[in-house]
Scaffold this motif. Structure first.
Motif, mmCIF file in Angstrom:
data_model
loop_
_atom_site.group_PDB
_atom_site.id
_atom_site.type_symbol
_atom_site.label_atom_id
_atom_site.label_comp_id
_atom_site.label_asym_id
_atom_site.label_seq_id
_atom_site.Cartn_x
_atom_site.Cartn_y
_atom_site.Cartn_z
ATOM 1 N N ILE A 3 -0.972 4.557 6.880
ATOM 2 C CA ILE A 3 -1.850 3.242 6.317
ATOM 3 C C ILE A 3 -2.963 2.080 7.175
ATOM 4 O O ILE A 3 -1.950 1.512 8.515
ATOM 5 N N GLN B 28 -5.885 4.219 3.899
ATOM 6 C CA GLN B 28 -5.320 5.047 3.691
ATOM 7 C C GLN B 28 -5.276 6.344 3.519
ATOM 8 O O GLN B 28 -6.980 6.564 3.272
ATOM 9 N N LYS C 171 -7.655 -3.155 3.470
ATOM 10 C CA LYS C 171 -6.470 -1.976 3.946
ATOM 11 C C LYS C 171 -7.424 -0.491 2.964
ATOM 12 O O LYS C 171 -8.054 -1.042 2.107
ATOM 13 N N ASP D 269 1.009 -1.007 0.101
ATOM 14 C CA ASP D 269 0.013 -0.023 0.193
ATOM 15 C C ASP D 269 0.511 1.023 0.180
ATOM 16 O O ASP D 269 2.233 1.258 0.619
ATOM 17 N N ARG D 270 0.039 2.348 -0.317
ATOM 18 C CA ARG D 270 0.804 3.734 -0.085
ATOM 19 C C ARG D 270 0.205 4.486 -0.012
ATOM 20 O O ARG D 270 -1.604 4.679 -0.414
ATOM 21 N N ALA D 271 0.335 5.921 0.873
ATOM 22 C CA ALA D 271 0.061 7.208 1.030
ATOM 23 C C ALA D 271 -0.001 7.967 1.493
ATOM 24 O O ALA D 271 1.913 7.695 0.874
#
Length: 231
Positions: free
Chosen positions: A217, A134, A132, A77-79
């Motif tokens: 996240i 974020q 998930k 994941d990425r935020a």
């Protein structure tokens, strides 16, 4: 076989089946580093997983982790957000079925790596990501409270939280458990829950919100299925 031994055998069989039915994910160790590399305090165990969360500065900045055993890392994941020329980003990677030993995580990045958080985790499913969520913002700040609704009863839910102050002592609030807090380059915190049931899980931190740049996240990892007991 004596009559006395039969209740003991029955109890042992029930215990084995109960253990098999209640598979769970466990955090073995964790460490935070204000550096571009980070070494676990204790040797890792082969077959476990490594999670690497890194905070980077710069518009759309990112990093790639590697380790001294050439384990393969995938992005989970990425935020974050961009603001002018200065963005703040949080990226989470995972290596499964690792090679055990004294493990150092190194990084290559498109921006400055402000902090790294590394976790060794046991008991993950081969396809471990359940759900998930974020969020991230720059300048105006926000809260590390992105909720997830799980679909699996025995998840490990983790929240990774960063802000760019460098001095926020993130403290997990019940029923969440604090995993690790790192201050310095950026401030980061990780908190966890072993769910035991399907539901919605909202991170709970003190402070509840921050100004400036932040990202978080929340991710739920499924437990693997252990081998059925041979009884």
């Amino acid at each position: 076989m004596s009559r006395k031994s039969k209740p003991c055998l029955l109890f042992s069989a029930v215990l084995l089946w109960a253990t098999w039915a209640s598979a769970s994910v466990a955090i073995i160790q964790s460490k935070g580093c204000n550096a571009t590399a980070c070494t676990f305090n204790f040797p890792t165990t082969s077959g476990n997983a490594i999670l690497v969360a890194g905070a980077t500065a710069g518009n759309s900045s990112n990093f790639t982790p590697t380790d001294n055993f050439s384990d393969i890392y995938v992005q989970d994941d990425r935020a974050g957000a961009n603001f002018g020329a200065n963005g703040t980003w949080l990226t989470l990677y995972r290596a499964s079925a690792i090679t055990g030993g004294t493990t150092t995580i190194s990084t290559s990045a498109t921006g400055a790596v402000r902090t790294l958080t590394i976790l060794e985790v046991a008991g993950l499913d081969p396809s471990p990501v359940d759900v998930k969520n974020q969020a991230g913002n720059t300048f105006t700040g926000g809260s590390c409270n992105s909720a997830v609704t799980t679909t699996n009863a025995n998840d490990l839910v983790l929240n990774f939280c960063i802000d760019n102050s460098g001095s926020t002592n993130w403290a997990a609030q019940s029923p969440w458990l604090g995993v690790i807090t790192t201050t310095g380059g950026y401030s980061s915190g990780v908190e966890s829950q072993n769910t035991g049931t399907v539901g919605t899980f909202t991170p709970n931190w003190n402070p509840s919100s921050v100004g400036g740049d932040y990202a978080n996240i929340t991710i739920a990892y499924k437990a693997g299925s252990p081998l059925k007991p041979n009884t």
